[in-house]
Design an enzyme around this catalytic site. Sequence first.
Site, short mmCIF file in Angstrom:
data_model
loop_
_atom_site.label_atom_id
_atom_site.label_comp_id
_atom_site.label_asym_id
_atom_site.label_seq_id
_atom_site.Cartn_x
_atom_site.Cartn_y
_atom_site.Cartn_z
N SER A 265 0.84 -1.19 0.00
CA SER A 265 0.00 0.00 0.00
C SER A 265 0.88 1.26 0.00
O SER A 265 1.81 1.36 -0.79
CB SER A 265 -0.95 -0.04 1.19
OG SER A 265 -1.96 0.92 1.06
N LYS A 269 4.61 2.31 -1.92
CA LYS A 269 5.04 3.51 -2.63
C LYS A 269 6.45 3.90 -2.14
O LYS A 269 7.32 4.27 -2.93
CB LYS A 269 4.06 4.66 -2.38
CG LYS A 269 2.59 4.37 -2.68
CD LYS A 269 1.72 5.57 -2.37
CE LYS A 269 0.26 5.25 -2.12
NZ LYS A 269 -0.44 4.62 -3.22
N HIS A 406 -7.48 -5.54 -0.99
CA HIS A 406 -6.28 -4.83 -0.55
C HIS A 406 -5.74 -5.47 0.72
O HIS A 406 -6.29 -5.29 1.81
CB HIS A 406 -6.64 -3.37 -0.32
CG HIS A 406 -5.46 -2.45 -0.23
ND1 HIS A 406 -4.54 -2.32 -1.24
CD2 HIS A 406 -5.05 -1.60 0.75
CE1 HIS A 406 -3.62 -1.43 -0.90
NE2 HIS A 406 -3.90 -0.98 0.31
#
Length: 425
Positions: A265, A269, A406
């Site tokens: 998640s 990044k 997710h």
Amino acid sequence: MGSYFVFNLKNYATFYFVVFLINAGLLHAQTALPDPLAMNNWQRIKTSKQWHIQRRKELLELFANEMYGHSPKRPSQMRFEVFDEDKNALNGKATRRQVAVYFNGKADGPRMDLLMYIPNKVKGPVPAIVGLNFWGNHAVNTDPKIRITQSWMESGKGNPYVNLSCVVNNQATEACRGVNAKQWPIDSILDRGYALVTAYREDIASDDPKTGLQKGVHSLYPELQTRDDNFGTIAAWAWALSRAMDYLVTDKAIDSKKVAVFGWSRLGKAALWAGATDERFAMVISNESGAGGAKLFHRGVGENIRRLCTVFPHWYCANFKKYMDKDTILPFDQHQVIALVAPRPVYIASAVDDKGADPAGEFAAAKAVGSVYRFLGKEGLPADTLPALNTSVQGQIGYHIRSGGHDVTLYDWQQYLNFADKHFR
């Protein structure tokens, strides 16, 4: 997936020309994908030396200026303190080591704690996977000797991944031990011969929009926060992963030439940016990192720049805000961030129900960066179309899309360990 017209921008002048073409209906928004192999002077690079010496530098400067912000160098006063070691942890399976990283060298200054589990069955230095966690080191395992973080913790009310009724006044309690262990299958990682190294995100920088860019490492660099290319939180987390690497190169139990950086998640990044900026990481693993991570903004699908800059204004630098509502006409995109990992192996993973992360956009980025890997003499992603569910494809670039939403699952970890075996063994 759509097809893309590849272009390069010289000092962003072409950005506005592309806007004109799109508004005039002469160019489809999703076709304008910038070419990572074209220099700022419009010339396409011809040698790998040009890539490593010139083009990487251009891309790093571009993303530091326009998206992530400029990060400081390693602090000259930073020091490490091993405050715990147990060679018989987890019923003898591992050596547990906990290391305080004092960013400014002061015991009362900003610090992060590294939690390490090193497999005992392997002789000699072992490869490692390093990544940040969401809920504190104490949450990844029930081991009663893991130090409970004193850093701020969100309440977790309604959180689907962990039961954080154990948080009182934004502080973790003993009841938090192991609540997030499902996402960190430590036994499986150790059984495959890998060490696990993790640290808590809030030890490093605040993920609270109200206090972002004020606490943790940001408090050491207030001058950077007055600039439009300020040191954002994603960059701060990535910077801290490099500080973890600073320690790992000193630890004789770790093979520092075989360290993979992992993230899920928003922490995915950060892992991508860490791998892009720090070539000491031998592999990068992005688990559903989505917008600002592995997915292409140019598709205009899923989470967008406006949401990133308004809901999470502390994540990226101030300059990034000028691209709100311009996702499909950006003068850059995330395949160029992934390209900065090349020719090192990178794995990108999606989940079919994770619509905000745009699985098709993550796959498209993995495909788009293949040109750089092939240019550098490596295999790209060995798939032309989105693979079937729960099917891993692995070249120098790996990818899978699994069933579910997710999350980080055992299936994901099994693919990452297979990928690490492929490249590290």
